[in-house]
Write a protein that holds these residues in place. Structure first.
Motif, PDB file in Angstrom:
ATOM      1  N   LEU A 170       0.838  -1.198   0.000  1.00  0.00           N
ATOM      2  CA  LEU A 170       0.000   0.000   0.000  1.00  0.00           C
ATOM      3  C   LEU A 170       0.874   1.249   0.000  1.00  0.00           C
ATOM      4  O   LEU A 170       0.596   2.221  -0.699  1.00  0.00           O
ATOM      5  CB  LEU A 170      -0.944   0.012   1.211  1.00  0.00           C
ATOM      6  N   GLU A 171       1.951   1.209   0.779  1.00  0.00           N
ATOM      7  CA  GLU A 171       2.849   2.353   0.824  1.00  0.00           C
ATOM      8  C   GLU A 171       3.517   2.557  -0.534  1.00  0.00           C
ATOM      9  O   GLU A 171       3.647   3.678  -1.029  1.00  0.00           O
ATOM     10  CB  GLU A 171       3.907   2.155   1.912  1.00  0.00           C
ATOM     11  N   ARG A 172       3.924   1.466  -1.135  1.00  0.00           N
ATOM     12  CA  ARG A 172       4.627   1.573  -2.421  1.00  0.00           C
ATOM     13  C   ARG A 172       3.688   2.093  -3.501  1.00  0.00           C
ATOM     14  O   ARG A 172       4.069   2.931  -4.326  1.00  0.00           O
ATOM     15  CB  ARG A 172       5.202   0.211  -2.812  1.00  0.00           C
ATOM     16  N   ALA A 173       2.443   1.610  -3.495  1.00  0.00           N
ATOM     17  CA  ALA A 173       1.458   2.099  -4.469  1.00  0.00           C
ATOM     18  C   ALA A 173       1.278   3.601  -4.291  1.00  0.00           C
ATOM     19  O   ALA A 173       1.250   4.366  -5.261  1.00  0.00           O
ATOM     20  CB  ALA A 173       0.128   1.378  -4.262  1.00  0.00           C
ATOM     21  N   ASP A 174       1.183   4.015  -3.044  1.00  0.00           N
ATOM     22  CA  ASP A 174       1.012   5.443  -2.741  1.00  0.00           C
ATOM     23  C   ASP A 174       2.200   6.235  -3.273  1.00  0.00           C
ATOM     24  O   ASP A 174       2.024   7.260  -3.929  1.00  0.00           O
ATOM     25  CB  ASP A 174       0.887   5.606  -1.227  1.00  0.00           C
ATOM     26  N   LYS A 175       3.408   5.773  -3.005  1.00  0.00           N
ATOM     27  CA  LYS A 175       4.591   6.551  -3.377  1.00  0.00           C
ATOM     28  C   LYS A 175       4.812   6.563  -4.878  1.00  0.00           C
ATOM     29  O   LYS A 175       5.104   7.604  -5.458  1.00  0.00           O
ATOM     30  CB  LYS A 175       5.838   6.017  -2.660  1.00  0.00           C
ATOM     31  N   THR A 176       4.632   5.433  -5.561  1.00  0.00           N
ATOM     32  CA  THR A 176       4.804   5.429  -7.018  1.00  0.00           C
ATOM     33  C   THR A 176       3.809   6.396  -7.656  1.00  0.00           C
ATOM     34  O   THR A 176       4.155   7.162  -8.556  1.00  0.00           O
ATOM     35  CB  THR A 176       4.612   4.004  -7.586  1.00  0.00           C
ATOM     36  N   ARG A 204      14.050   6.115 -12.868  1.00  0.00           N
ATOM     37  CA  ARG A 204      15.197   5.708 -12.047  1.00  0.00           C
ATOM     38  C   ARG A 204      14.818   5.601 -10.576  1.00  0.00           C
ATOM     39  O   ARG A 204      15.235   4.679  -9.880  1.00  0.00           O
ATOM     40  CB  ARG A 204      16.349   6.699 -12.203  1.00  0.00           C
ATOM     41  N   ALA A 205      14.023   6.549 -10.115  1.00  0.00           N
ATOM     42  CA  ALA A 205      13.610   6.513  -8.709  1.00  0.00           C
ATOM     43  C   ALA A 205      12.862   5.216  -8.403  1.00  0.00           C
ATOM     44  O   ALA A 205      12.876   4.724  -7.282  1.00  0.00           O
ATOM     45  CB  ALA A 205      12.738   7.720  -8.382  1.00  0.00           C
ATOM     46  N   CYS A 206      12.205   4.655  -9.431  1.00  0.00           N
ATOM     47  CA  CYS A 206      11.456   3.419  -9.229  1.00  0.00           C
ATOM     48  C   CYS A 206      12.246   2.193  -9.672  1.00  0.00           C
ATOM     49  O   CYS A 206      11.669   1.109  -9.826  1.00  0.00           O
ATOM     50  CB  CYS A 206      10.137   3.473  -9.988  1.00  0.00           C
ATOM     51  N   SER A 207      13.537   2.354  -9.918  1.00  0.00           N
ATOM     52  CA  SER A 207      14.381   1.258 -10.437  1.00  0.00           C
ATOM     53  C   SER A 207      13.773   0.662 -11.700  1.00  0.00           C
ATOM     54  O   SER A 207      13.825  -0.544 -11.917  1.00  0.00           O
ATOM     55  CB  SER A 207      14.562   0.133  -9.408  1.00  0.00           C
ATOM     56  N   LEU A 228       4.104   1.309 -17.711  1.00  0.00           N
ATOM     57  CA  LEU A 228       5.017   0.584 -16.823  1.00  0.00           C
ATOM     58  C   LEU A 228       4.768   0.887 -15.342  1.00  0.00           C
ATOM     59  O   LEU A 228       4.646  -0.011 -14.521  1.00  0.00           O
ATOM     60  CB  LEU A 228       6.472   0.924 -17.183  1.00  0.00           C
ATOM     61  N   LEU A 229       4.698   2.172 -14.985  1.00  0.00           N
ATOM     62  CA  LEU A 229       4.661   2.525 -13.557  1.00  0.00           C
ATOM     63  C   LEU A 229       3.258   2.518 -12.955  1.00  0.00           C
ATOM     64  O   LEU A 229       3.102   2.389 -11.748  1.00  0.00           O
ATOM     65  CB  LEU A 229       5.301   3.897 -13.333  1.00  0.00           C
ATOM     66  N   PRO A 236       7.292  -4.808 -10.318  1.00  0.00           N
ATOM     67  CA  PRO A 236       6.897  -4.879  -8.901  1.00  0.00           C
ATOM     68  C   PRO A 236       6.708  -3.534  -8.199  1.00  0.00           C
ATOM     69  O   PRO A 236       6.359  -3.521  -7.024  1.00  0.00           O
ATOM     70  CB  PRO A 236       8.034  -5.681  -8.259  1.00  0.00           C
ATOM     71  N   ARG A 237       6.955  -2.434  -8.888  1.00  0.00           N
ATOM     72  CA  ARG A 237       6.666  -1.162  -8.239  1.00  0.00           C
ATOM     73  C   ARG A 237       5.516  -0.438  -8.912  1.00  0.00           C
ATOM     74  O   ARG A 237       5.216   0.708  -8.557  1.00  0.00           O
ATOM     75  CB  ARG A 237       7.916  -0.259  -8.203  1.00  0.00           C
ATOM     76  N   SER A 238       4.884  -1.069  -9.895  1.00  0.00           N
ATOM     77  CA  SER A 238       3.761  -0.386 -10.543  1.00  0.00           C
ATOM     78  C   SER A 238       2.579  -0.364  -9.576  1.00  0.00           C
ATOM     79  O   SER A 238       2.427  -1.252  -8.722  1.00  0.00           O
ATOM     80  CB  SER A 238       3.367  -1.079 -11.845  1.00  0.00           C
TER      81      SER A 238
END
Lengths: 342, 477
Positions: A170-176, A204-207, A228-229, A236-238
């Motif tokens: 949930l945190e990663r979804a929020d930040k991306t 780059r920030a999302c690798s 992609l994002l 895995p960061r989308s």
């Protein structure tokens, strides 16, 4: 699992992920600064304001630093203990949550997180940031990734794991989604060089740079970055990937079949996932990227709130006779104060 | 080589006998210690303490806003207890805890020991931790103290003396286990074939002790550890023991009482609790019965205990047994309940509430140790020979105001043990806290926590006041 412990595990991983994402954004921003790029820098504004915006900390920053000096904003984002969402505060909170739930995590997980805390909370941390900021951010990112790896290799796939993953995704979804929002708010189509630089920065920030190039080569377009994002099912960061994982974890907790729901948080997560499953990048751009992301964030916040209400706050009717208000409030307060930090 | 300049003082020395010879059972360890380079030794201790810090083997210092966590300083020179000597200590501790449990049962039921005038009634009834609410209440297996940590010291002749019975929520056992693990990791060469008795059975024994008192004798009673929370100074120990036993560590807010049963709040609803190993004092357990302002407790818990629906370890009201005034009567208890002479001696004690004792205390304050009857952790204490005039006068006023709250004892210069100080060995005072479990059988953990006063000449070994610890080896032969 105890409700309180589930809450601690959820927040432990949310805070680690949060620290990692702030570090990621700052790392690429420092590089951008060295390249002399960045639209805000060109306009002569404060270089870090996109980062402050992306982490929703602008208001808090203005409050603490009414007359900001050079260096204030980067200190505010990294080591400032008064900022509840600075990297240092996030690591401290993550560690505090881990300490409280230590009987539920492996010794190796605890040891990694505690070592990171001891570094960041000491003069060594400040010295590292001063001497080589890139190494400082790298340390945070590496440590967070290592923590994820250790967790995956040492923790049973029981409820604790599910809550931990839930917090992380949930945190990663929020930040991306917030990273994408930086772009939404600073689009200046006339400058194609800058356009490329900024999309590149966010990837780059999302690798995500390598993944992007493999599919799309070196040309940047908003649609392809969003593919992609925002909408990728593999990366895995989308946002879509993260929401799918969160939905899966929620279903694992109750044993409900995917595509159905047994409580409000499953309903909200499922609805959000369905929305992302049937979206196309062109639809998003038609709607307007910023507005689309706004809706997304509202849905993410509602889901998080529903998780708290379902699993931590046991419904009043079963407990109203037995929970003493004085002992009950602090939990609510704890949660509330954490919510405000988003 | 670096042992040479070590001079034992005019006290009992654990390692050197009165003729200046190394005690034979220490010889193998001393030989191995010789092979270590002092600088290397100090380096290893530093790494060991760093490891403790990384693993969070710490205690919290109060009176500091940030709740600083500190490592309990560790001394690498182990304290050895030969098998025969331990046998006596063990038998003495079992005898003592047996009498204390009989005493607690008695004062909370028929009070025969009072009507027989073996112990003056007012001593018990005026004890701060006596709980009249619990007179006549049945406790599982008639046991009150399930976990005890008795403090022992050795006098000039090497006699073991009981200094205190800690029968409420004694702490420190986690350090016994962590110290042993650290010794094995950093100083494996010291062990040799010494035949050191293991300590790692403690968590399993503790769990068995808890399960033994479960009101519902199901296959797997739900035992939990109740902690005041992460900011408590002993939180590390609470979470350590819960992890080792594989039970939940709960805070008051995780528990709820419904119809006289205790439940914990889980993500899948309420789950009944059978046994609570509580690390919270009586006063904070239940705001409905004891302190109304307690945020740590569980409203209704005491009622559930009274109804026998949940068991507490230790039971409520054990504080009356480890009151420092009651302490003076423990040898009489042993004679009264068991018809035996005490195996372990204890320190002679003057009770300020007795007129002639108080007169003696007030006349001899500079020579005596004065203790508050209900304090622990080395607080509320006056060590006459080391006190300033002002401190002595302050205690004089306090004793006159509330004589029931004070006792006095002659200063016992307890034994010392070679301890690594700045790369050389120096003698430092040590005590010993063995841990006793009263379940189906009564078991003493072979060893215990040896605390060492790191300050030269100091007699205060408490972690909160500059104490450190050593690994304690009970030898199997």
């Amino acid at each position: 699992m105890l409700s309180r412990v589930a809450d601690h595990l959820y927040w432990m991983s949310r805070y680690i992920e949060r620290a990692e994402n702030i570090a990621r954004l700052m790392q690429v921003s420092v590089e951008l600064l060295l390249d002399g790029g960045g639209s805000s820098a060109r306009k002569g504004g404060d270089y870090w304001s996109p980062v402050l915006a992306a982490t929703a900390m602008e208001g808090a920053f203005r409050l603490l630093y009414p007359d900001p000096q050079p260096g204030d904003s980067s200190y505010f984002l990294t080591l400032d203990e008064r900022n509840p969402d600075s990297i240092r505060s996030c690591i401290r909170e993550a560690r505090e949550n881990a300490r409280t739930a230590r009987d539920q995590i492996s010794d190796e997980m605890w040891s990694e997180l505690n070592q990171l805390y001891l570094l960041i909370d000491s003069d060594r941390g400040a010295a590292l940031l001063e001497a080589t900021p890139q190494a400082f951010f790298e340390k945070i990112i590496q440590s967070s990734l290592l923590f994820g790896g250790i967790t995956s290799a040492t923790l049973s796939r029981t409820e604790g794991w599910h809550f931990l993953q839930l917090g992380k995704f949930l945190e990663r979804a929020d930040k991306t989604s917030r990273f994408l929002d930086i772009k939404a708010q600073s689009v200046d189509p006339s400058d194609t060089d800058l356009e490329a630089l900024e999309w590149g920065t966010i990837l780059r920030a999302c690798s995500a740079q390598a993944s992007y190039r493999r599919v799309n080569g070196t040309e940047f377009s908003a649609e392809r970055v969003l593919d992609l994002l925002l909408l990728s099912t593999e990366f895995p960061r989308s946002v879509r990937f993260c929401v799918r994982m969160a939905d899966e974890m929620l279903h694992n907790i109750t044993g409900t079949l995917t595509g159905r729901y047994s409580n409000r948080c499953e309903k909200l997560a499922g609805a959000l996932l369905a929305r992302l499953n049937f979206a196309a990048a062109s639809d998003v751009l038609d709607r307007g990227l910023h507005d689309y992301i706004d809706d997304l964030q509202v849905a993410l916040n509602e889901t998080a709130q529903a998780i708290f209400e379902t699993y931590v706050l046991i419904p009043q009717d079963t407990t109203q006779n037995i929970i003493h208000p004085a002992t009950f409030d602090p939990l609510g307060y704890h949660y509330q104060s954490q919510q405000q930090q988003q | 080589m670096f042992l040479k300049p070590y001079r034992p003082a005019d006290l009992f020395d654990e390692l050197i006998d009165s003729n200046g010879q190394v005690r034979p059972y220490y010889q193998p360890v001393v030989d191995r210690l010789f092979h270590l380079d002092p600088a290397d030794l100090a380096h290893k201790v530093k790494n060991l303490e760093l490891l403790f810090l990384k693993h969070g083997v710490t205690f919290t210092v109060y009176g500091d806003e940030r709740g600083t966590e500190r490592v309990f300083p560790f001394d690498p020179v182990p304290r050895l207890i030969p098998a025969l000597e331990w046998e006596t200590v063990e038998a003495g501790l079992i005898q003592r805890i047996t009498a204390l449990n009989l005493f607690l049962y008695d004062v909370y039921h028929e009070q025969k020991i009072l009507s027989d005038k073996v112990i003056p009634e007012e001593v018990v009834l005026s004890a701060a931790h006596f709980r009249p609410e619990f007179v006549g209440i049945k406790v599982p297996r008639n046991t009150y103290i399930h976990v005890c940590g008795t403090d022992l010291i050795r006098d000039r002749d090497g006699r073991y003396l009981v200094l205190e019975d800690n029968g409420r929520c004694p702490s420190g056992v986690s350090y016994v286990l962590e110290n042993r693990a650290a010794m094995k990791r950093f100083f494996p060469q010291l062990f040799g074939s010494s035949g050191v008795r293991p300590v790692d059975t403690y968590p399993a024994d503790l769990l068995a002790t808890l399960q033994y008192i479960a009101p519902r004798q199901t296959a797997l009673p739900n035992c939990v550890l109740l902690t005041p929370g992460v900011h408590n100074s002993a939180y590390f120990e609470h979470s350590f023991l819960a992890r080792q036993m594989g039970i939940e560590i709960v805070e008051g807010r995780d528990l709820a009482v419904l119809d006289g049963f205790v439940f914990m709040r889980t993500t899948h609803g309420l789950k009944q609790v059978d046994v609570i190993y509580r690390r919270i004092d009586d006063d904070f357990l239940d705001p409905k019965v004891f302190r109304k302002d307690s945020m740590l407790g569980v409203p209704g818990l005491v009622d559930a205990v009274r109804r026998g629906n949940v068991a507490l370890a230790n039971a409520i009201g054990t504080g009356v047994a480890d009151d420092k005034v009651t302490y003076a009567y423990v040898p009489d208890m042993i004679r009264y309940y068991l018809g035996q002479e005490p195996i372990l001696d204890q320190v002679p004690t003057f009770l300020a509430w007795r007129d002639e004792d108080r007169k003696y205390i007030l006349e001899h304050l500079p020579e005596l140790v004065v203790k508050a009857a209900n304090e622990s952790g080395g607080y509320g204490m006056l060590i006459g020979p080391m006190a300033t005039k002002a401190e002595i006068e302050e205690f004089r006023v306090r004793i006159e105001a509330t004589p029931r709250n004070y006792i006095a004892q002659p200063v016992v210069y307890f034994s010392q043990h070679p301890t690594l100080i700045d790369g050389a060995l120096e003698g430092r005072h040590v005590d010993l806290r063995p841990f006793i479990l009263c379940g189906e059988t009564t078991k003493v953990l072979p060893g215990g926590l040896t605390r060492v006063a790191l300050k030269r000449g100091s007699l205060v070994v408490n972690s909160s006041q500059g104490g450190g610890s050593k690994d304690t080896w009970v030898l199997s032969h």
